[in-house]
Design a protein around this motif. Structure first.
Motif, PDB file in Angstrom:
ATOM      1  N   VAL A   1      -7.990  14.865  -5.165  1.00 61.65           N
ATOM      2  CA  VAL A   1      -8.864  13.763  -5.275  1.00 61.65           C
ATOM      3  C   VAL A   1      -8.203  12.573  -5.174  1.00 61.65           C
ATOM      4  CG1 VAL A   1     -10.504  12.730  -6.736  1.00 61.65           C
ATOM      5  CG2 VAL A   1     -10.548  15.224  -6.649  1.00 61.65           C
ATOM      6  N   SER A   2      -7.166  12.116  -5.973  1.00 65.24           N
ATOM      7  CA  SER A   2      -6.445  10.826  -5.738  1.00 65.24           C
ATOM      8  C   SER A   2      -5.822  10.555  -4.298  1.00 65.24           C
ATOM      9  CB  SER A   2      -5.531  10.841  -6.738  1.00 65.24           C
ATOM     10  OG  SER A   2      -4.409  11.726  -6.666  1.00 65.24           O
ATOM     11  N   ALA A   3      -5.411  11.604  -3.760  1.00 66.34           N
ATOM     12  CA  ALA A   3      -4.961  11.611  -2.254  1.00 66.34           C
ATOM     13  C   ALA A   3      -5.862  10.903  -1.273  1.00 66.34           C
ATOM     14  CB  ALA A   3      -4.184  12.728  -1.927  1.00 66.34           C
ATOM     15  N   GLU A   4      -7.165  11.940  -1.488  1.00 63.13           N
ATOM     16  CA  GLU A   4      -8.369  11.561  -0.663  1.00 63.13           C
ATOM     17  C   GLU A   4      -9.218  10.237  -0.689  1.00 63.13           C
ATOM     18  OE1 GLU A   4      -9.204  13.492   2.032  1.00 63.13           O
ATOM     19  OE2 GLU A   4      -7.563  14.809   1.588  1.00 63.13           O
ATOM     20  N   PHE A   5      -9.004   9.819  -2.127  1.00 58.63           N
ATOM     21  CA  PHE A   5      -9.411   8.407  -2.428  1.00 58.63           C
ATOM     22  C   PHE A   5      -8.651   7.382  -1.715  1.00 58.63           C
ATOM     23  CE2 PHE A   5      -9.048   4.645  -5.131  1.00 58.63           C
ATOM     24  CZ  PHE A   5     -10.448   4.265  -5.416  1.00 58.63           C
ATOM     25  N   LEU A   6      -7.263   7.802  -1.697  1.00 67.48           N
ATOM     26  CA  LEU A   6      -6.545   6.502  -1.149  1.00 67.48           C
ATOM     27  C   LEU A   6      -6.314   6.591   0.615  1.00 67.48           C
ATOM     28  CD1 LEU A   6      -3.235   7.143  -3.248  1.00 67.48           C
ATOM     29  CD2 LEU A   6      -4.549   5.372  -3.098  1.00 67.48           C
ATOM     30  N   LEU A   7      -6.640   7.667   0.930  1.00 65.18           N
ATOM     31  CA  LEU A   7      -7.229   8.042   2.264  1.00 65.18           C
ATOM     32  C   LEU A   7      -8.220   7.061   2.923  1.00 65.18           C
ATOM     33  CD1 LEU A   7      -5.889  11.759   3.261  1.00 65.18           C
ATOM     34  CD2 LEU A   7      -4.727   9.555   3.915  1.00 65.18           C
ATOM     35  N   ILE A   8      -9.182   6.901   2.009  1.00 65.81           N
ATOM     36  CA  ILE A   8     -10.699   6.475   2.374  1.00 65.81           C
ATOM     37  C   ILE A   8     -10.112   4.929   2.070  1.00 65.81           C
ATOM     38  CG2 ILE A   8     -12.815   6.046   1.724  1.00 65.81           C
ATOM     39  CD1 ILE A   8     -13.093   8.725   0.991  1.00 65.81           C
ATOM     40  N   LEU A   9      -9.456   4.626   1.320  1.00 66.35           N
ATOM     41  CA  LEU A   9      -9.213   3.186   0.978  1.00 66.35           C
ATOM     42  C   LEU A   9      -8.146   2.641   1.841  1.00 66.35           C
ATOM     43  CD1 LEU A   9      -9.692   1.115  -1.504  1.00 66.35           C
ATOM     44  CD2 LEU A   9      -7.408   1.784  -2.338  1.00 66.35           C
ATOM     45  N   LYS A  10      -7.441   3.571   2.421  1.00 68.42           N
ATOM     46  CA  LYS A  10      -6.685   3.157   3.523  1.00 68.42           C
ATOM     47  C   LYS A  10      -7.168   2.831   4.806  1.00 68.42           C
ATOM     48  CE  LYS A  10      -2.137   4.731   5.772  1.00 68.42           C
ATOM     49  NZ  LYS A  10      -1.031   5.755   5.864  1.00 68.42           N
ATOM     50  N   ALA A  11      -8.190   3.565   4.982  1.00 68.98           N
ATOM     51  CA  ALA A  11      -8.844   3.336   6.406  1.00 68.98           C
ATOM     52  C   ALA A  11      -9.701   2.337   6.396  1.00 68.98           C
ATOM     53  CB  ALA A  11     -10.091   4.665   6.401  1.00 68.98           C
TER      54      ALA A  11
ATOM     55  N   MET B   1       0.805  -1.197   0.108  1.00 70.48           N
ATOM     56  CA  MET B   1       0.022   0.034  -0.022  1.00 70.48           C
ATOM     57  C   MET B   1       0.844   1.371  -0.065  1.00 70.48           C
ATOM     58  SD  MET B   1      -2.945   1.330   0.007  1.00 70.48           S
ATOM     59  CE  MET B   1      -3.746   2.957   0.513  1.00 70.48           C
ATOM     60  N   GLU B   2       2.039   1.159   0.692  1.00 69.05           N
ATOM     61  CA  GLU B   2       2.920   2.313   0.682  1.00 69.05           C
ATOM     62  C   GLU B   2       3.066   3.036  -0.413  1.00 69.05           C
ATOM     63  OE1 GLU B   2       6.089   1.693   3.376  1.00 69.05           O
ATOM     64  OE2 GLU B   2       5.104   1.921   5.251  1.00 69.05           O
ATOM     65  N   TRP B   3       3.800   2.069  -1.437  1.00 68.19           N
ATOM     66  CA  TRP B   3       3.905   2.788  -2.689  1.00 68.19           C
ATOM     67  C   TRP B   3       2.991   3.336  -3.428  1.00 68.19           C
ATOM     68  CZ3 TRP B   3       1.437   1.716  -7.469  1.00 68.19           C
ATOM     69  CH2 TRP B   3       0.592   0.443  -7.299  1.00 68.19           C
ATOM     70  N   LEU B   4       1.579   3.237  -3.182  1.00 68.64           N
ATOM     71  CA  LEU B   4       0.617   4.053  -3.652  1.00 68.64           C
ATOM     72  C   LEU B   4       0.531   5.384  -3.253  1.00 68.64           C
ATOM     73  CD1 LEU B   4      -2.467   1.418  -3.316  1.00 68.64           C
ATOM     74  CD2 LEU B   4      -1.338   2.175  -5.429  1.00 68.64           C
ATOM     75  N   THR B   5       1.259   5.667  -2.223  1.00 66.39           N
ATOM     76  CA  THR B   5       1.286   7.186  -1.667  1.00 66.39           C
ATOM     77  C   THR B   5       1.963   8.206  -2.510  1.00 66.39           C
ATOM     78  OG1 THR B   5       3.174   6.871  -0.621  1.00 66.39           O
ATOM     79  CG2 THR B   5       1.254   6.570   0.689  1.00 66.39           C
ATOM     80  N   VAL B   6       2.716   7.455  -3.537  1.00 62.98           N
ATOM     81  CA  VAL B   6       3.350   8.500  -4.444  1.00 62.98           C
ATOM     82  C   VAL B   6       2.553   8.724  -5.746  1.00 62.98           C
ATOM     83  CG1 VAL B   6       5.790   7.621  -3.857  1.00 62.98           C
ATOM     84  CG2 VAL B   6       4.635   6.661  -5.984  1.00 62.98           C
ATOM     85  N   LEU B   7       1.492   8.095  -5.820  1.00 60.66           N
ATOM     86  CA  LEU B   7       0.425   8.218  -7.094  1.00 60.66           C
ATOM     87  C   LEU B   7       0.078   9.833  -7.080  1.00 60.66           C
ATOM     88  CD1 LEU B   7      -1.716   5.126  -7.300  1.00 60.66           C
ATOM     89  CD2 LEU B   7       0.160   5.747  -8.907  1.00 60.66           C
ATOM     90  N   PRO B   8      -0.707  10.544  -6.217  1.00 60.83           N
ATOM     91  CA  PRO B   8      -1.079  11.763  -6.153  1.00 60.83           C
ATOM     92  C   PRO B   8      -0.113  12.771  -6.715  1.00 60.83           C
ATOM     93  CG  PRO B   8      -1.734  10.813  -4.171  1.00 60.83           C
ATOM     94  CD  PRO B   8      -0.689  10.003  -4.657  1.00 60.83           C
ATOM     95  N   PRO B   9       1.069  12.974  -6.165  1.00 57.70           N
ATOM     96  CA  PRO B   9       2.327  13.773  -6.981  1.00 57.70           C
ATOM     97  C   PRO B   9       2.416  13.338  -8.474  1.00 57.70           C
ATOM     98  CG  PRO B   9       3.522  12.687  -5.268  1.00 57.70           C
ATOM     99  CD  PRO B   9       1.817  12.277  -5.097  1.00 57.70           C
ATOM    100  N   LEU B  10       2.629  12.058  -8.707  1.00 53.01           N
ATOM    101  CA  LEU B  10       2.916  11.423 -10.023  1.00 53.01           C
ATOM    102  C   LEU B  10       1.657  11.926 -11.129  1.00 53.01           C
ATOM    103  CD1 LEU B  10       4.286   7.892  -9.601  1.00 53.01           C
ATOM    104  CD2 LEU B  10       5.561   9.762 -10.375  1.00 53.01           C
ATOM    105  N   ILE B  11       0.523  11.873 -10.478  1.00 51.65           N
ATOM    106  CA  ILE B  11      -0.609  12.231 -11.152  1.00 51.65           C
ATOM    107  C   ILE B  11      -0.594  13.775 -11.494  1.00 51.65           C
ATOM    108  CG2 ILE B  11      -3.209  12.609 -11.344  1.00 51.65           C
ATOM    109  CD1 ILE B  11      -3.446   9.801  -9.552  1.00 51.65           C
ATOM    110  N   ALA B  12      -0.264  14.547 -10.893  1.00 51.78           N
ATOM    111  CA  ALA B  12      -0.160  15.945 -11.052  1.00 51.78           C
ATOM    112  C   ALA B  12       0.953  16.311 -11.850  1.00 51.78           C
ATOM    113  CB  ALA B  12       0.391  16.691  -9.492  1.00 51.78           C
ATOM    114  N   ILE B  13       2.006  15.645 -11.955  1.00 55.67           N
ATOM    115  CA  ILE B  13       3.275  15.886 -12.759  1.00 55.67           C
ATOM    116  C   ILE B  13       2.828  15.350 -14.317  1.00 55.67           C
ATOM    117  CG2 ILE B  13       5.470  15.132 -13.680  1.00 55.67           C
ATOM    118  CD1 ILE B  13       6.113  14.918 -10.498  1.00 55.67           C
TER     119      ILE B  13
END
Length: 457
Positions: free
Chosen positions: A31-41, A1-13
């Protein structure tokens, strides 16, 4: 799951590189960061992602420091409009030129650079003012319009990022305000000055081309052809220089005074967000009073002018707001900690700062916006400072310098376009003649950051 945390900045770039749209990129990243936070919970309320995105942005605006910075950013637009449209900037530059300083080729180019330095309040205003005022001088001394475009373009952004008593400083301060740093954000921002290698070297090279009267590469060919385009660009009619000098002086003195006041006599402990807001508000009052009492316009006209100036900065204020929201989301998600561990495992620590400079150059070149580059890289760079113990002023200086470097090389940059327009030079010719200088300074800057990293880290 940890590697998914880099997706939001990668999406931005990726969105920025693909669509050339910073606001969309930042919004999708949050939006992607908040999606991952809900998924993580627990992943049971994924439909609430849009609501959580809105609430994240609202919560950042609700913070007093962030709200002050956003209001300040709007007030800067009004202040710029008061100084520009009152004719104060044009009058101040006219005073410089009419003093008889520009008697030789070197002096004509020198006063052009000096004008770009003096009008440091906004990069495009600096470019327009210096370019339009110097056209006749360059024609008189048989210097190319491409050379004029290079001088004004390579003076404006470096000066704006070094002096920082302008919208640039406000914008970067806003991006820094959400991070728990050991230094006061304002002090940290000023601490970048000695380390902003690209900006300093660019100004040195511009000064060299002026006072040595030397041109190289495509610029040398342009000097022989003397091509020009008679573009019709106008500034406000000159009035009184005090319409620029007084508001600007009030802002500078007020900023220092309020830093001392909010810090109980200690400049380094003052509140940056309060000080810049109070000082700019006072400067706006002075600018308003000058144009109303001089009967250039009435109360309604002055307010209309101020709100018009604010509207010009609304897209940038939106970027600031979304970038702060993204930083808050990434902090909760733990992106910075993961990236810092990844970088520490696979990249020698002395290469991190040079790589940030190169990344800034690539993003800025492909998007044409240095401010958008800052919005993407600062949320990535600040956690590296906190986790790896990197010198904050060095990291921030590399990000700022990289944004300007790519901007100077990019044919889709607004400053590049405005520079060619103000100088009366073909856009692609301006890019072609400026590129060798920018690339040379950029290469030297990378080497300088490697050496500085080896010494300071």
């Amino acid at each position: 799951m940890e590697w998914l945390t880099v997706l939001p900045p990668l999406i931005a770039i990726l969105v920025v590189l693909w669509k050339k749209e910073v606001i969309l990129a930042l919004l999708l990243s949050i939006v992607s960061a908040e999606f991952l936070l809900i998924l993580k919970a627990d992943g049971s309320n994924l439909l609430l992602t849009p609501i959580n995105t809105i609430e994240r942005v609202v919560s950042t605006i609700g913070d007093g420091g962030n709200a002050r910075i956003l209001i300040f950013s709007l007030l800067v637009g009004a202040l710029l409009a008061f100084m520009r449209d009152s004719g104060g900037v044009a009058a101040f530059v006219n005073k410089l030129i009419s003093s008889g300083i520009a008697k030789t080729k070197r002096r004509a180019a020198g006063i052009t650079m000096f004008t770009g330095i003096v009008v440091f309040i906004e990069s495009n205003l600096s470019v327009l003012t210096a370019g339009i005022m110097a056209r006749g001088l360059f024609d008189k001394f048989k210097m190319s319009r491409a050379r004029l475009a290079y001088i004004i373009d390579s003076t404006s952004a470096p000066v704006c990022i070094l002096i920082l008593l302008n919208g640039w400083g406000a914008y970067i301060l806003a991006l820094l305000s959400t991070y728990e740093l050991d230094q006061n954000p304002l002090v940290m921002l000023w601490s970048t000055l000695p380390y902003n290698v690209y900006a300093w070297l660019t100004l040195v090279v511009v000064a060299y081309t002026i006072f040595a009267d030397k041109t190289h590469g495509p610029m040398k060919e342009a000097e022989q052809k003397l091509e020009r385009i008679d573009s019709h660009v106008k500034l406000a009619e000159p009035s009184k220089a005090r319409y620029m000098i007084l508001p600007l002086g009030v802002m500078i003195v007020g900023m220092i005074g309020f830093m001392l006041w909010t810090g109980n006599g200690d400049l380094t402990k003052g509140s940056g967000s309060r000080s810049v807001l109070y000082a700019t508000f006072l400067a706006c009052i002075v600018g308003y009073a000058l144009i109303v009492f001089s009967k250039q316009t009435n109360h309604q006209g002055a307010f209309k002018l101020g709100f018009s100036g604010m509207s010009e900065l609304l897209p940038l204020v939106t970027i600031v707001m979304l970038s702060i929201g993204l930083g808050a989301s990434l902090k909760v998600l733990g992106t910075g900690v993961f990236v810092a561990g990844l970088v520490g495992d696979f990249l020698p620590i002395f290469l991190i700062v040079p790589m940030l400079f190169i990344a800034g150059g690539i993003i800025s070149f492909t998007t044409g916006t240095s401010w958008g580059t800052f919005a993407i890289l600062i949320p990535i760079g600040m956690p590296l400072i906190q986790t790896l113990g990197l010198p904050p002023e060095l990291v921030l200086a590399a990000i700022l310098g990289g944004g300007i470097f790519g901007d100077h090389c990019s044919p889709i940059s607004d400053t590049t376009a405005v520079s060619s327009l103000a100088a009366g030079c073909d856009l692609l010719n301006h890019v072609k003649t400026q590129l060798p200088y920018a690339l040379t300074v950029g290469a030297v800057t990378v080497l300088a950051y490697i050496v500085l990293s080896l010494v300071l880290i």
